[in-house]
Design a protein around this motif. Structure first.
Motif, PDB file in Angstrom:
ATOM      1  N   UNK A 133       0.832  -1.202   0.000  1.00 25.60           N
ATOM      2  CA  UNK A 133       0.000   0.000   0.000  1.00 25.60           C
ATOM      3  C   UNK A 133       0.864   1.248   0.000  1.00 25.60           C
ATOM      4  N   UNK A 134       2.097   1.126   0.441  1.00 29.39           N
ATOM      5  CA  UNK A 134       3.097   2.191   0.454  1.00 29.39           C
ATOM      6  C   UNK A 134       2.650   3.390   1.287  1.00 29.39           C
ATOM      7  N   UNK A 135       2.475   3.144   2.576  1.00 25.96           N
ATOM      8  CA  UNK A 135       2.138   4.226   3.504  1.00 25.96           C
ATOM      9  C   UNK A 135       3.335   5.128   3.777  1.00 25.96           C
ATOM     10  N   UNK A 136       4.536   4.618   3.545  1.00 28.44           N
ATOM     11  CA  UNK A 136       5.754   5.383   3.778  1.00 28.44           C
ATOM     12  C   UNK A 136       6.529   5.488   2.466  1.00 28.44           C
ATOM     13  N   UNK A 137       7.300   6.558   2.348  1.00 27.96           N
ATOM     14  CA  UNK A 137       8.145   6.740   1.176  1.00 27.96           C
ATOM     15  C   UNK A 137       9.372   5.854   1.314  1.00 27.96           C
ATOM     16  N   UNK A 138       9.520   4.906   0.396  1.00 27.17           N
ATOM     17  CA  UNK A 138      10.649   3.981   0.416  1.00 27.17           C
ATOM     18  C   UNK A 138      11.471   4.227  -0.842  1.00 27.17           C
ATOM     19  N   UNK A 139      12.693   4.678  -0.647  1.00 28.25           N
ATOM     20  CA  UNK A 139      13.587   4.915  -1.775  1.00 28.25           C
ATOM     21  C   UNK A 139      14.231   3.600  -2.194  1.00 28.25           C
ATOM     22  N   UNK A 140      14.789   3.533  -3.382  1.00 29.19           N
ATOM     23  CA  UNK A 140      15.288   2.280  -3.950  1.00 29.19           C
ATOM     24  C   UNK A 140      16.418   1.662  -3.138  1.00 29.19           C
ATOM     25  N   UNK A 141      17.229   2.463  -2.474  1.00 29.12           N
ATOM     26  CA  UNK A 141      18.389   1.935  -1.755  1.00 29.12           C
ATOM     27  C   UNK A 141      18.040   1.465  -0.340  1.00 29.12           C
ATOM     28  N   UNK A 142      16.932   1.926   0.216  1.00 31.81           N
ATOM     29  CA  UNK A 142      16.576   1.564   1.587  1.00 31.81           C
ATOM     30  C   UNK A 142      16.314   0.063   1.767  1.00 31.81           C
ATOM     31  N   UNK A 143      15.514  -0.580   0.908  1.00 28.34           N
ATOM     32  CA  UNK A 143      15.330  -2.027   1.087  1.00 28.34           C
ATOM     33  C   UNK A 143      16.627  -2.809   0.936  1.00 28.34           C
ATOM     34  N   UNK A 144      17.471  -2.393   0.018  1.00 31.26           N
ATOM     35  CA  UNK A 144      18.731  -3.095  -0.191  1.00 31.26           C
ATOM     36  C   UNK A 144      19.606  -3.000   1.057  1.00 31.26           C
ATOM     37  N   UNK A 145      19.723  -1.808   1.624  1.00 31.27           N
ATOM     38  CA  UNK A 145      20.544  -1.640   2.825  1.00 31.27           C
ATOM     39  C   UNK A 145      19.970  -2.391   4.031  1.00 31.27           C
ATOM     40  N   UNK A 146      18.656  -2.354   4.203  1.00 33.29           N
ATOM     41  CA  UNK A 146      18.028  -3.050   5.330  1.00 33.29           C
ATOM     42  C   UNK A 146      18.211  -4.557   5.189  1.00 33.29           C
ATOM     43  N   UNK A 147      17.943  -5.096   3.994  1.00 31.03           N
ATOM     44  CA  UNK A 147      18.089  -6.531   3.781  1.00 31.03           C
ATOM     45  C   UNK A 147      19.529  -6.982   3.961  1.00 31.03           C
ATOM     46  N   UNK A 148      20.477  -6.230   3.422  1.00 33.90           N
ATOM     47  CA  UNK A 148      21.891  -6.608   3.540  1.00 33.90           C
ATOM     48  C   UNK A 148      22.356  -6.536   4.996  1.00 33.90           C
ATOM     49  N   UNK A 149      21.894  -5.555   5.741  1.00 31.63           N
ATOM     50  CA  UNK A 149      22.269  -5.443   7.153  1.00 31.63           C
ATOM     51  C   UNK A 149      21.745  -6.623   7.955  1.00 31.63           C
ATOM     52  N   UNK A 150      20.485  -6.976   7.759  1.00 36.09           N
ATOM     53  CA  UNK A 150      19.911  -8.103   8.496  1.00 36.09           C
ATOM     54  C   UNK A 150      20.606  -9.407   8.106  1.00 36.09           C
ATOM     55  N   UNK A 151      20.900  -9.579   6.823  1.00 35.00           N
ATOM     56  CA  UNK A 151      21.601 -10.788   6.371  1.00 35.00           C
ATOM     57  C   UNK A 151      22.982 -10.866   7.000  1.00 35.00           C
ATOM     58  N   UNK A 152      23.729  -9.765   6.963  1.00 35.39           N
ATOM     59  CA  UNK A 152      25.089  -9.788   7.519  1.00 35.39           C
ATOM     60  C   UNK A 152      25.089 -10.077   9.017  1.00 35.39           C
ATOM     61  N   UNK A 153      24.221  -9.440   9.765  1.00 30.31           N
ATOM     62  CA  UNK A 153      24.170  -9.659  11.210  1.00 30.31           C
ATOM     63  C   UNK A 153      23.767 -11.105  11.510  1.00 30.31           C
ATOM     64  N   UNK A 154      22.766 -11.628  10.808  1.00 32.05           N
ATOM     65  CA  UNK A 154      22.323 -13.000  11.043  1.00 32.05           C
ATOM     66  C   UNK A 154      23.403 -14.014  10.702  1.00 32.05           C
ATOM     67  N   UNK A 155      24.070 -13.819   9.584  1.00 26.68           N
ATOM     68  CA  UNK A 155      25.121 -14.763   9.175  1.00 26.68           C
ATOM     69  C   UNK A 155      26.295 -14.704  10.140  1.00 26.68           C
ATOM     70  N   UNK A 156      26.690 -13.519  10.556  1.00 28.01           N
ATOM     71  CA  UNK A 156      27.817 -13.389  11.482  1.00 28.01           C
ATOM     72  C   UNK A 156      27.498 -14.056  12.820  1.00 28.01           C
ATOM     73  N   UNK A 157      26.299 -13.838  13.346  1.00 19.13           N
ATOM     74  CA  UNK A 157      25.918 -14.469  14.617  1.00 19.13           C
ATOM     75  C   UNK A 157      25.863 -15.980  14.469  1.00 19.13           C
ATOM     76  N   UNK A 158      25.289 -16.460  13.372  1.00 22.44           N
ATOM     77  CA  UNK A 158      25.201 -17.901  13.150  1.00 22.44           C
ATOM     78  C   UNK A 158      26.584 -18.525  13.024  1.00 22.44           C
ATOM     79  N   UNK A 159      27.490 -17.893  12.313  1.00 23.69           N
ATOM     80  CA  UNK A 159      28.846 -18.427  12.147  1.00 23.69           C
ATOM     81  C   UNK A 159      29.597 -18.413  13.478  1.00 23.69           C
ATOM     82  N   UNK A 160      29.456 -17.331  14.237  1.00 20.81           N
ATOM     83  CA  UNK A 160      30.172 -17.233  15.511  1.00 20.81           C
ATOM     84  C   UNK A 160      29.769 -18.355  16.466  1.00 20.81           C
TER      85      UNK A 160
END
Length: 102
Positions: A67-94
């Motif tokens: 529905x797009x209640x908030x303004x989402x720029x093209x780079x925001x989803x990429x940065x959010x997804x990459x951050x969550x992936x990196x944190x999850x992978x690092x914790x899992x590996x550790x």
């Protein structure tokens, strides 16, 4: 149709991310219910807090909402997804290094 397919892809990626977070959290919780509910609660709480601060484009809730209640720029989803992936992978590996199966 392309719009719907893009949001189906985004929702699938987000579901996978929440699954990765559940795997990371399962190390510290005792019940399966807690391992599944903690990522969902984080998803909702972070979405509400960032929406109240007018930063809804940075929350997963704002990103996956078609529905797009908030303004989402093209780079925001990429940065959010990459951050969550990196944190999850690092914790899992550790914590997986200490639990060797062999």
């Amino acid at each position: 149709v392309i719009y719907c397919l893009i949001y189906i892809l985004i929702d699938g990626i987000m579901g996978g991310l929440l699954g990765m977070v559940a795997v990371c959290i399962s190390r510290w919780v005792d019940s399966r219910f807690s391992a599944i509910m903690v990522p969902f609660v984080l998803y909702v709480v972070v979405g509400v807090v960032l929406s109240e601060q007018d930063l809804g484009g940075w929350s997963l809730y704002g990103i996956v909402n078609p529905i797009q209640n908030a303004l989402v720029l093209w780079y925001q989803p990429i940065l959010v997804f990459m951050t969550v992936i990196m944190v999850s992978v690092i914790i899992t590996i550790m914590y997986s290094k200490k639990r060797d199966i062999l």
